[in-house]
Design a protein around this motif. Structure first.
Motif, PDB file in Angstrom:
ATOM      1  N   ARG A 188      37.371  38.251  40.989  1.00 26.66           N
ATOM      2  CA  ARG A 188      36.333  38.028  42.012  1.00 26.66           C
ATOM      3  C   ARG A 188      36.340  36.582  42.497  1.00 26.66           C
ATOM      4  N   LYS A 241      37.939  40.232  35.226  1.00 25.45           N
ATOM      5  CA  LYS A 241      37.394  40.678  36.512  1.00 25.45           C
ATOM      6  C   LYS A 241      36.693  39.514  37.207  1.00 25.45           C
ATOM      7  N   PHE A 244      38.996  50.017  40.912  1.00 25.78           N
ATOM      8  CA  PHE A 244      38.559  49.163  42.018  1.00 25.78           C
ATOM      9  C   PHE A 244      37.087  48.766  41.867  1.00 25.78           C
ATOM     10  N   GLU A 256      30.944  45.388  41.388  1.00 26.23           N
ATOM     11  CA  GLU A 256      30.132  44.718  40.368  1.00 26.23           C
ATOM     12  C   GLU A 256      29.912  43.268  40.760  1.00 26.23           C
ATOM     13  N   ILE A 295      35.973  43.665  50.211  1.00 30.32           N
ATOM     14  CA  ILE A 295      37.398  43.708  49.901  1.00 30.32           C
ATOM     15  C   ILE A 295      38.010  44.882  50.651  1.00 30.32           C
ATOM     16  N   TRP A 317      35.710  46.494  40.239  1.00 32.98           N
ATOM     17  CA  TRP A 317      35.438  45.056  40.169  1.00 32.98           C
ATOM     18  C   TRP A 317      34.844  44.520  41.474  1.00 32.98           C
ATOM     19  N   ALA A 318      35.192  45.172  42.587  1.00 35.44           N
ATOM     20  CA  ALA A 318      34.735  44.661  43.875  1.00 35.44           C
ATOM     21  C   ALA A 318      33.242  44.909  44.099  1.00 35.44           C
ATOM     22  N   MET A 330      30.805  42.618  47.487  1.00 32.10           N
ATOM     23  CA  MET A 330      31.947  41.815  47.906  1.00 32.10           C
ATOM     24  C   MET A 330      32.790  42.597  48.915  1.00 32.10           C
ATOM     25  N   THR A 366      42.583  51.725  44.095  1.00 32.31           N
ATOM     26  CA  THR A 366      42.950  52.725  43.085  1.00 32.31           C
ATOM     27  C   THR A 366      44.401  53.181  43.220  1.00 32.31           C
TER      28      THR A 366
END
Ligand code: SF4
Ligand code: SF4
Lengths: 260, 436
Positions: A37, A33, B429, B434, A3, B431-432, A1, A55
């Motif tokens: 997403r 999560k 971070f 997975e 981001i 989650w991005a 993804m 982070t």
């Protein structure tokens, strides 16, 4: 993804349209999560220029404040405000009503002033402005009930945006007996998410889930990570996971758009 | 003449007791910490108009709202008649306004009588609701003994006061044709229905009944006013200031603690010379006793009508937890009264070895709150039990380090991992990456 973090935006000297504040549940909780997403994929599909802190994000401090640990809350808040102000953030969108409430109502007194929007309101704005469109009612005639999050509803008077989304999806929105201003809590607020309930006759989430099931809806829509956990546990407790799903509104939209 | 002297004495005694009680209540409220309310005057006035005068929040439940409105309007309007009572009492006159106002007096008295009937009927309904149909919110644990009696006494008193007015008017109308002392009032519809009851009586008996009813009503009103100061019925006065001083921020907002802000800023090295200049008063973090709460919380405790709308919407209470937001307010008030009474007698007051937290409100109660704001939303006079709960939790967390063990671990997680759960901050971070 794909981001992009705020640090990357800053490195390029650019600034995003919005900062997506993911929140701890959205970052770490396996179930939530998926919501993170889903929301991010909607934003990507519409070319909304957004950033996350990655982070660099830390807990807003909400659970600590409500449990009484004001020191810890303010430590968290000050640190977050330094990061946010450092990047010159103006507009924040979050899928967590607890983060939303704290960022919007409690950070200004500590020096953090931003326009803060819950993701349901942001999605509604995207529909209103014509950016987000649906073809064919994916949920036509499907019974969905919406559970008000206390921190979105009573705490901040956001009752209509999530409902407007469900109606835009052509769903058959059925209200529970207690809804909007008199909506019953899922039982997780005020730090309850992080402890066992006190002694009583019943768990709050079971009481609320029973009410949701009474509507006959096959989907319980929520807009909060804690409500998500509590209502999902409630549905499990009632052994209805087979026929009743608990979904965040962003997930419902992402599904309708074929994004997941 | 004797009756004039008696009237002055009764009135003086009543005023003495009323002002003494209000003085005490004011002192008790001032035990609380200072807080400034100069902000958002418009919103505050709006709350007074809509919620106190306009009873907006009552209309969430229609039937009690209408009945309550009758009593409220009746109370306001019938008290105009007390003005005439006062003048008559001082001057030894009888219905001094009747000759001046003529036909208008008749209209006025008929309006009063209509309202008296409305009040009477509403009070009877409320008594039935309380005691026969047993509306559940009047039967929670904290409603045993005095609070339940208080509710019934108020309704009962209002009923007999209204009966006194109607009796007085009925006998008065019978006396008008036979005694010069009684000016004509014109026909008073509701009380004239009672006239047959007294029709056979002679003049002196009628005068005795009329005078008795008159005295009963005025002494009753004065006595009731004194009674109110010991009762949940104080809301008829305090609802007005309480709505003015109620929270105007969004309900989700928790009051900031500037003392902590200063400390945190200096810990983080964020203080500039000027901002550290005004030293904030030290003292306790959070609240252990009433003097740690701000005075508006104490005003709210005296304003609480014990209606239980808050408790009937509280998710913790509904599911059988000990917490009841109404009890939070009642306990605060009880503590205030106990401390006040002790101070009145020259006793130790706050230093009696007890405190609001522990002796009145337990940790089990405050720990059960979900901060859902249902109680705040429900309260017809804008009381905020959640503010008190939060202050008590602050004391437990910061002064006693006595939060439940799992909250202490949550604090620890936030401190070390920057999240309330035990996850590594470097995974935040993930989650991005997975996929599902
Ligand atoms: S905020 Fe706390 S006390 Fe008030 S209704 Fe909710 S759980 Fe009950
Ligand atoms: S706090 Fe408000 S709602 Fe609760 S009992 Fe008192 S007056 Fe009623």
């Amino acid at each position: 993804m794909n981001i992009v973090t705020m640090a990357e935006f800053a490195a390029k000297g650019e600034s995003p349209e919005i900062l997506f504040w993911v929140g701890c549940a959205g970052s770490f909780d396996d179930r939530y999560k998926r919501v993170t997403r889903a929301f991010a994929s909607i934003l990507n599909s519409l070319d909304v220029k957004f950033a996350v802190l990655g982070t660099e994000e830390t807990c807003t401090g909400d659970p600590a404040r409500r449990a009484g640990n004001e020191f810890l809350f303010q430590m968290q808040a000050m640190n977050n405000i330094q990061v946010l102000n450092g990047y010159g953030i103006k507009k924040i969108v979050t899928a967590c009503p607890h983060c939303f409430n704290t960022l919007k109502n409690e950070y200004p007194e500590l020096g953090g002033n931003y326009e803060v929007i819950h993701h349901s309101t942001f999605l509604q704005q995207l529909i209103d402005s014509g950016r987000l469109k649906f073809e064919g009612g994916a949920y036509k005639g499907k019974k969905i009930t919406y559970h008000d999050s206390c921190f979105l509803g009573r705490a901040n008077d956001v009752y209509e945006a999530p409902r407007a989304l469900l109606i835009a999806l052509d769903a058959d929105l059925i209200e529970m007996k207690r809804s909007r201003k008199t909506g019953l809590c899922c039982g997780a607020g005020g730090g309850q998410m992080f402890k066992e309930p006190e002694n009583g006759k019943k768990d709050i989430n079971v009481e609320r889930t029973e009410e949701a099931l009474e509507t006959g809806a096959s989907t319980i829509a929520v807009g909060c990570p804690f409500c998500m956990t509590m209502m999902s546990d409630g549905v499990k407790n009632k052994e209805r996971e087979q026929d009743v799903k608990v979904k965040d509104i962003a997930e419902l939209i992402a599904e309708a758009k074929g994004l997941s | 003449m004797i009756s004039q002297i008696a009237f002055v004495l009764v009135l003086a005694a009543a005023i003495y007791f009323i002002q003494k009680r209000f003085g005490r209540i004011r002192k008790n409220i001032n035990l609380g910490k200072n807080r400034d309310f100069k902000d958002q005057v418009d919103k505050r006035l709006n709350n007074v108009l809509l919620v106190a005068f306009g009873q907006k929040k009552m209309f969430k439940r229609l039937i009690p709202a209408v009945l309550h409105l009758m009593i409220y309007v009746g109370f306001l309007v019938i008290n105009l008649e007390v003005l005439e009572f006062m003048i008559d009492g001082f001057a030894g006159t009888h219905r001094i306004f009747a000759p001046f106002l003529g036909g208008f007096y008749t209209i006025l008295m008929n309006v009063f009588e209509f309202l008296a009937i409305a009040v009477l009927v509403s009070c009877v309904f409320f008594l039935l609701r309380r005691n026969i149909t047993k509306v559940p919110r009047f039967f929670n644990a904290e409603m045993k003994g005095w609070p339940r009696l208080d509710g019934n006494l108020i309704l009962f008193t209002e009923i007999i006061l209204m009966i006194a007015i109607l009796t007085m008017n009925a006998t008065d109308q019978l006396l008008q044709p036979i005694s010069d002392h009684y000016p004509t009032t014109g026909e008073l519809f509701f009380s004239s229905l009672l006239m047959p009851l007294f029709a056979g009586l002679n003049e002196s008996t009628l005068i005795v009944i009329e005078r008795f009813a008159w005295w009963f009503h005025i002494v009753g009103i004065l006595g009731f006013t004194i009674y109110i100061t010991y009762s949940k019925h104080l809301h008829i006065i305090l609802a007005f200031p309480n709505t003015y001083f109620a929270k105007v921020e969004p309900k989700g907002h928790v009051n900031n603690m500037p003392v902590v802000t200063n400390e945190v800023k200096s810990m983080l090295g964020l203080v500039s010379a000027e901002s550290s200049a005004p030293p904030t008063e030290p003292g306790r973090f959070g609240a252990k006793d009433i003097n740690d709460l701000t005075w508006n919380n104490l005003l709210a405790a005296y304003t609480c009508t014990e209606c239980g709308r808050c408790t009937s919407e509280c998710p913790a209470n509904i599911t059988g937890k000990k917490l009841s937001p109404r009890k939070i307010m009642m306990d605060t008030r009880d503590r205030l009264e106990d401390v006040g009474n002790s101070l009145e007698k020259g006793g130790p007051g706050l230093n009696d070895g007890k405190s609001l937290l522990g002796d009145y409100i337990t940790k089990e109660e405050i720990n059960a709150c979900t901060n859902c704001n249902a109680c705040v939303e429900a309260c017809p006079v804008l009381i905020n039990p959640l503010e008190i709960i939060t202050e008590l939790r602050r004391y437990v967390a910061m002064e006693e380090s006595g939060s439940p063990a799992s909250w202490n671990s949550m604090y620890q997680n936030i401190e070390t991992n920057f999240a309330p759960w035990k996850f590594s901050p470097s995974d935040r971070f993930n989650w991005a990456e997975e996929k599902k």
